[in-house]
Design a protein around this motif. Sequence first.
Motif, PDB file in Angstrom:
ATOM      1  N   HIS A  58      -7.348 -95.908  30.277  1.00 21.97           N
ATOM      2  CA  HIS A  58      -6.171 -96.665  29.832  1.00 21.97           C
ATOM      3  C   HIS A  58      -6.424 -98.160  29.975  1.00 21.97           C
ATOM      4  CE1 HIS A  58      -1.449 -96.738  29.890  1.00 21.97           C
ATOM      5  NE2 HIS A  58      -1.948 -97.814  29.266  1.00 21.97           N
ATOM      6  N   HIS A  60      -6.284-102.047  27.639  1.00 26.57           N
ATOM      7  CA  HIS A  60      -5.818-102.729  26.423  1.00 26.57           C
ATOM      8  C   HIS A  60      -6.597-104.022  26.273  1.00 26.57           C
ATOM      9  CE1 HIS A  60      -2.244-100.116  26.096  1.00 26.57           C
ATOM     10  NE2 HIS A  60      -2.055-100.298  27.391  1.00 26.57           N
ATOM     11  N   PHE A  65       0.504-108.433  21.806  1.00 23.43           N
ATOM     12  CA  PHE A  65       1.658-107.928  22.555  1.00 23.43           C
ATOM     13  C   PHE A  65       2.458-109.101  23.104  1.00 23.43           C
ATOM     14  CE2 PHE A  65       3.345-105.211  26.209  1.00 23.43           C
ATOM     15  CZ  PHE A  65       4.042-104.339  25.379  1.00 23.43           C
ATOM     16  N   LYS A 149      -0.912 -92.048  21.641  1.00 31.22           N
ATOM     17  CA  LYS A 149       0.135 -92.523  22.553  1.00 31.22           C
ATOM     18  C   LYS A 149       1.382 -92.882  21.770  1.00 31.22           C
ATOM     19  CE  LYS A 149       1.348 -95.830  26.170  1.00 31.22           C
ATOM     20  NZ  LYS A 149       1.035 -97.059  26.914  1.00 31.22           N
ATOM     21  N   PHE A 151       5.614 -94.175  22.313  1.00 31.12           N
ATOM     22  CA  PHE A 151       6.418 -94.948  23.253  1.00 31.12           C
ATOM     23  C   PHE A 151       7.894 -94.603  23.144  1.00 31.12           C
ATOM     24  CE2 PHE A 151       3.569 -98.349  24.832  1.00 31.12           C
ATOM     25  CZ  PHE A 151       2.455 -98.118  24.034  1.00 31.12           C
ATOM     26  N   TYR A 154      10.216-100.094  24.717  1.00 33.54           N
ATOM     27  CA  TYR A 154      10.027-101.225  23.795  1.00 33.54           C
ATOM     28  C   TYR A 154      10.718-101.002  22.439  1.00 33.54           C
ATOM     29  CZ  TYR A 154       5.945-101.815  26.970  1.00 33.54           C
ATOM     30  OH  TYR A 154       5.097-101.927  28.053  1.00 33.54           O
ATOM     31  N   HIS A 182       4.350 -92.861  26.865  1.00 38.97           N
ATOM     32  CA  HIS A 182       4.963 -93.920  27.677  1.00 38.97           C
ATOM     33  C   HIS A 182       6.414 -93.495  27.848  1.00 38.97           C
ATOM     34  CE1 HIS A 182       5.565 -98.335  28.852  1.00 38.97           C
ATOM     35  NE2 HIS A 182       6.721 -97.708  29.064  1.00 38.97           N
ATOM     36  N   HIS A 238       0.628 -93.974  33.031  1.00 40.09           N
ATOM     37  CA  HIS A 238       1.150 -94.908  34.043  1.00 40.09           C
ATOM     38  C   HIS A 238       2.420 -94.434  34.763  1.00 40.09           C
ATOM     39  CE1 HIS A 238       3.618 -96.238  30.676  1.00 40.09           C
ATOM     40  NE2 HIS A 238       2.719 -97.065  30.167  1.00 40.09           N
ATOM     41  N   MET A 286       4.982-105.770  34.477  1.00 42.86           N
ATOM     42  CA  MET A 286       4.337-104.736  33.657  1.00 42.86           C
ATOM     43  C   MET A 286       5.321-103.576  33.570  1.00 42.86           C
ATOM     44  SD  MET A 286       3.216-104.085  37.077  1.00 42.86           S
ATOM     45  CE  MET A 286       1.595-104.670  37.407  1.00 42.86           C
ATOM     46  N   THR A 287       5.097-102.678  32.620  1.00 38.64           N
ATOM     47  CA  THR A 287       5.986-101.517  32.522  1.00 38.64           C
ATOM     48  C   THR A 287       5.195-100.231  32.693  1.00 38.64           C
ATOM     49  OG1 THR A 287       5.732-101.621  30.147  1.00 38.64           O
ATOM     50  CG2 THR A 287       7.748-102.521  31.030  1.00 38.64           C
ATOM     51  N   ASP A 314      -4.395 -99.258  33.110  1.00 34.54           N
ATOM     52  CA  ASP A 314      -3.466 -99.916  32.180  1.00 34.54           C
ATOM     53  C   ASP A 314      -3.768-101.414  32.149  1.00 34.54           C
ATOM     54  OD1 ASP A 314      -1.454-100.354  30.390  1.00 34.54           O
ATOM     55  OD2 ASP A 314       0.189 -99.982  31.780  1.00 34.54           O
ATOM     56  N   CYS A 316      -4.108-104.794  31.169  1.00 39.29           N
ATOM     57  CA  CYS A 316      -3.505-105.522  30.044  1.00 39.29           C
ATOM     58  C   CYS A 316      -3.198-106.934  30.545  1.00 39.29           C
ATOM     59  CB  CYS A 316      -2.235-104.791  29.577  1.00 39.29           C
ATOM     60  SG  CYS A 316      -1.622-105.385  27.990  1.00 39.29           S
ATOM     61  N   ASN A 336       4.160-108.201  28.997  1.00 33.74           N
ATOM     62  CA  ASN A 336       4.050-107.120  29.993  1.00 33.74           C
ATOM     63  C   ASN A 336       2.604-106.691  30.184  1.00 33.74           C
ATOM     64  OD1 ASN A 336       7.043-105.036  29.655  1.00 33.74           O
ATOM     65  ND2 ASN A 336       6.822-107.246  29.721  1.00 33.74           N
ATOM     66  N   GLY A 337       2.149-106.718  31.419  1.00 35.07           N
ATOM     67  CA  GLY A 337       0.813-106.199  31.706  1.00 35.07           C
ATOM     68  C   GLY A 337       0.152-106.998  32.814  1.00 35.07           C
TER      69      GLY A 337
HETATM   70  O1  URP Z   1       2.966-103.459  30.940  1.00 35.92           O
HETATM   71  C1  URP Z   1       2.211-102.742  30.307  1.00 35.92           C
HETATM   72  N1  URP Z   1       2.034-101.518  30.719  1.00 35.92           N
HETATM   73  N2  URP Z   1       1.558-103.218  29.233  1.00 35.92           N
HETATM   74  C2  URP Z   1       0.712-102.513  28.381  1.00 35.92           C
HETATM   75  C3  URP Z   1       1.421-101.671  27.380  1.00 35.92           C
HETATM   76  C4  URP Z   1       1.793-100.322  27.950  1.00 35.92           C
HETATM   77  O2  URP Z   1       2.963 -99.994  27.954  1.00 35.92           O
HETATM   78  O3  URP Z   1       0.917 -99.576  28.352  1.00 35.92           O
END
Ligand code: URP
Length: 464
Positions: A58, A60, A65, A149, A151, A154, A182, A238, A286-287, A314, A316, A336-337
Amino acid sequence: MSVLIKNGRVVTAADDYHADIYIEGERIALIGKDLQVNADKVIDATDRLVIPGGIDAHTHFDLPFGGTHSADDFETGTRAAAWGGTTTCIDFALQTKGESTLKGLDTWHAKADGKATIDYGFHMIVTDMPDERLPEMERLALAGVTSYKLFMAYPGVLYVDDGTLYRAFRQAGENGTRIQMHAENGIVIDEIIKEAVRDGKFEPKWHGLTRPTRMEAEGVHRSIAIAEVAKVPLYIVHLSCSDALDEVKRARMRGVDVIAETCPHYLFLDMDYYFQEGFEGAKYVMTPALREKWNQEVLWQGLAMHHLETVATDHCPFCMVGQKDLGKESFTKIPNGAPGVENRMSLIYDGGVHKGRMIVNRFVEITSTSPAKCFGLFPRKGTIAVGSDADIVVFNPNRTETISYDNKRTHHMNCDYSAYEGFEVTGWSEVVLSRGRVIIEDDSQVTQGGGQFIKRARCGELLR
Ligand code: URP
Ligand code: ZN
Ligand code: ZN
């Protein structure tokens, strides 16, 4: 090129023994005691573990974003991963809403091609899936993209409704592929965020305070129910908290094919980080959000007891200057990340094995073997066996380092802060080989580039 790794303690998810490993070209050719073979290069692994290279399922890299792009691209991100003992990343290609997923895949190939130092694969982020586009999912699988993936979070960006979930789940199941979820109720969370904004609550801490664990648990519950009906293997990405883990446990007890991943930040960081001075909390936006500290021990236990199956980062990253500060006026605008691809192996060895929470085989399993099995890379990757790729880490279980942005051994990520600043970890990836090429040795990077896209197998199939 041939390499002989001598005198090491070979640890896989199942085994633990002393042996030499002989590598011919890209693959492991021989494993045995006191191998009498000539090799172009000999690595002495006395007092070291010899483990399969880490697989981070995982990441990014170069992701558009939150009004910007994640700060690591495939060059810097895979380099940092290698420094930390990870030899394969599975990143995410993104479908632009209304466009073909195959076009999204082409875009991500173009981003990665020729840049990576370690091997990589792609999951596909699906942002819409009308009936007429469903056949694309089989074409993705044929192209080696065997996981998708979607979601629940978001809204207006990556969110898809339950009907889309069901259609994509059904098709993925029929194709023998896997869905990643997610799982957070983004619609309700958006309402909670609106309430906060209405009340003039704009600091980073409100990111954490507007995303209740119940909304994650609800997403996990709902996606499991939909996957059960649609008959598709599910992978919760996550997973951050005890509430959500309870849903996974319940489903697994009933025999549902659901696997869950957690991330180092949920194991080491907690929501107090949002309450730091000034804008510092933005580093941890982050989420899902960071949770109350007591959740950490529940997640560690979940890993040791096989309720959680993998640890991925994750990764990011967004720099504080020029990226996170887009949200200086409101937490809703903070991208976010967080960074972490480089630190995963040491953190999990330290928190897991060094701190006595799990045996060393389980560490190998959750950081390499399980992601390989979940995502169609096994047994080519994720283990040490004759015929497997020589993705190998010579790991020093006794070496201690302090993770810091300023420590040139712990920070190669293209991000202006470390999420684990000041954390002391025991357990260190000293020599890193990717398909037989030495990448990291003697605290330096000796190879740049050469990473390849790996076409992954479908669920239950082996990759040779
Ligand atoms: O905050 C995050 N996790 N950013 C990356 C996008 C995701 O939701 O995995
Ligand atoms: Zn996500
Ligand atoms: Zn992610």
